[in-house]
Design an enzyme around this catalytic site. Structure first.
Site, short mmCIF file in Angstrom:
data_model
loop_
_atom_site.label_atom_id
_atom_site.label_comp_id
_atom_site.label_asym_id
_atom_site.label_seq_id
_atom_site.Cartn_x
_atom_site.Cartn_y
_atom_site.Cartn_z
N ARG A 125 0.00 -13.18 31.45
CA ARG A 125 -0.50 -11.74 31.22
C ARG A 125 0.38 -10.77 31.42
O ARG A 125 0.37 -9.82 30.38
CB ARG A 125 -1.61 -11.38 32.43
CG ARG A 125 -2.27 -10.16 32.26
CD ARG A 125 -3.29 -10.04 31.12
NE ARG A 125 -2.84 -9.71 29.87
CZ ARG A 125 -3.09 -9.79 28.70
NH1 ARG A 125 -4.33 -10.62 28.56
NH2 ARG A 125 -2.62 -9.44 27.57
N LYS A 160 7.57 12.26 24.62
CA LYS A 160 6.22 11.93 25.16
C LYS A 160 5.96 10.56 25.19
O LYS A 160 5.36 9.74 24.29
CB LYS A 160 4.99 12.51 24.36
CG LYS A 160 4.70 14.19 24.23
CD LYS A 160 4.00 14.71 23.33
CE LYS A 160 3.78 16.02 23.18
NZ LYS A 160 2.94 16.58 22.28
N LYS A 192 12.86 27.04 23.70
CA LYS A 192 11.43 27.35 23.65
C LYS A 192 11.18 28.74 23.96
O LYS A 192 12.16 29.39 24.76
CB LYS A 192 10.51 26.34 24.27
CG LYS A 192 10.72 25.00 23.80
CD LYS A 192 9.59 23.84 24.05
CE LYS A 192 9.73 22.52 23.72
NZ LYS A 192 8.66 21.62 24.09
N GLU A 226 12.61 26.15 18.87
CA GLU A 226 11.22 25.83 18.31
C GLU A 226 10.67 27.10 17.81
O GLU A 226 10.94 28.04 18.79
CB GLU A 226 10.32 25.28 19.64
CG GLU A 226 9.22 24.85 19.31
CD GLU A 226 8.33 24.45 20.51
OE1 GLU A 226 8.13 23.35 20.75
OE2 GLU A 226 7.48 25.26 21.14
N ASP A 247 6.58 24.35 14.71
CA ASP A 247 5.47 24.01 15.53
C ASP A 247 4.14 24.42 15.10
O ASP A 247 4.02 25.57 15.17
CB ASP A 247 5.92 24.34 16.98
CG ASP A 247 4.85 23.60 17.93
OD1 ASP A 247 4.44 22.48 17.70
OD2 ASP A 247 4.40 24.28 18.87
#
Length: 309
Positions: A125, A160, A192, A226, A247
């Site tokens: 597994r 992410k 940012k 950004e 963005d």
């Protein structure tokens, strides 16, 4: 495109190879996964009896040979990890029948596992979890790469990622033909709104100060900014950033942004990037399109372990 911009393009992304990965944390991750299954390692109150209570019923000297098969079309990732069989059990050996990055059809063999039946059943597994998860990312990435067609635009991953799986998941993206960037917080300055706010209310001045500070502190590190509005682009260009990340721009605003930027710096589109929107974004001619969906929208693929007769 300036020579400097070409240099930035070459240096700002990569495709991670297995040889570049540190095996120590990967082996620790495998051990953690095995302990979750056999020792109830994640809970304070553990049962009185631990171990694989099913596999221990099998005679200790019984051995098997079994083959992993793709149960659906997929792009393979995880076979290099699976070959770390000693991390799963020293009583197992694995022979790869396909390489990471290979495009497989349903029914194609992936690898042969042989050795102690008890150990194979215990490790099955966990081995499948790694293979199915990483191959799911590679397969999903391959669909994005194919959607780009012959475009010079590259698809990038993001930060992410699943905690603890960062480099394995980025490796899976590379196996699917995608490109890796922003390995962590240490390899690029990403400015940012919240960063720039610390340098003052004036956008032009704040951007100039932040970029100048980065050049003094880490002159060899790329600076990316950004932007989410067209008016921010001038500040980014005037400050001399290396990369502008656009963005959540509409397609019409992206066209305007392309005219404003030209070849002055490297460009990256991000936000609301899906297979559906990719067909509108690709023809715009930006250098990169980045999306966390390569990882967090991936679905585990179907892989099975079949005993050989």
């Amino acid at each position: 495109m300036t020579r400097n911009t070409k240099d930035i393009l070459r240096s700002c992304c990569q495709q991670i190879r297995w040889e570049a990965l540190d095996l120590k944390p990967i082996k620790e991750l495998i051990a953690l996964a095995i302990d979750e299954d056999t020792l109830c390692s994640g809970l304070i109150n553990k049962p009185k009896v631990t171990g694989d209570l099913s596999s221990c019923l099998v005679p200790e000297d019984h051995e098997i040979t079994a083959t992993f098969h793709a149960r659906q079309p997929l792009t393979l990732c995880g076979i290099e990890l699976a070959q770390l069989t000693a991390a799963f059990s020293p009583q197992l050996s694995l022979t790869a029948l396909a390489d990471d990055g290979a495009n497989l059809a349903a029914g194609d063999p992936i690898a042969t596992l042989s050795g102690s039946t008890r150990s194979a059943l215990t490790a099955e597994r966990t081995l499948l979890n790694f293979l199915q998860h990483l191959s799911g990312i590679a397969t999903n990435t391959r669909t994005y790469v194919d959607a780009l067609g012959g475009s010079r635009t590259r698809i990038l991953d993001t930060r992410k990622t699943t905690p603890g799986y960062r480099y394995l998941e980025k490796y899976a993206v590379a196996c699917g033909g995608g490109w890796n960037h922003r390995m962590g917080l240490f390899d690029r300055v990403m400015l940012k709104d919240n960063h720039l706010a610390a340098f003052g209310d004036d956008l032009l001045g704040a951007t100039a100060k932040a970029v100048a500070q980065s050049r003094r502190t880490n002159p060899r590190v790329l600076v990316e900014m950004e932007v989410d509005r067209l008016e921010q682009i001038f500040a980014a260009l005037k400050a001399g950033v290396d990369i502008i990340l656009l963005d959540n721009f509409s397609v019409s605003d992206l066209r305007k942004a392309k005219e404003l930027i030209g070849d002055q710096t490297v460009t990256e589109i991000s936000g609301n990037v899906t297979l559906d929107t990719l067909q509108d974004l690709t023809p715009l001619g930006f250098d990169f399109i980045s999306t966390g969906a390569l990882v967090h929208k991936s679905v585990w693929v179907d892989i099975g372990l079949d005993w050989n007769e």
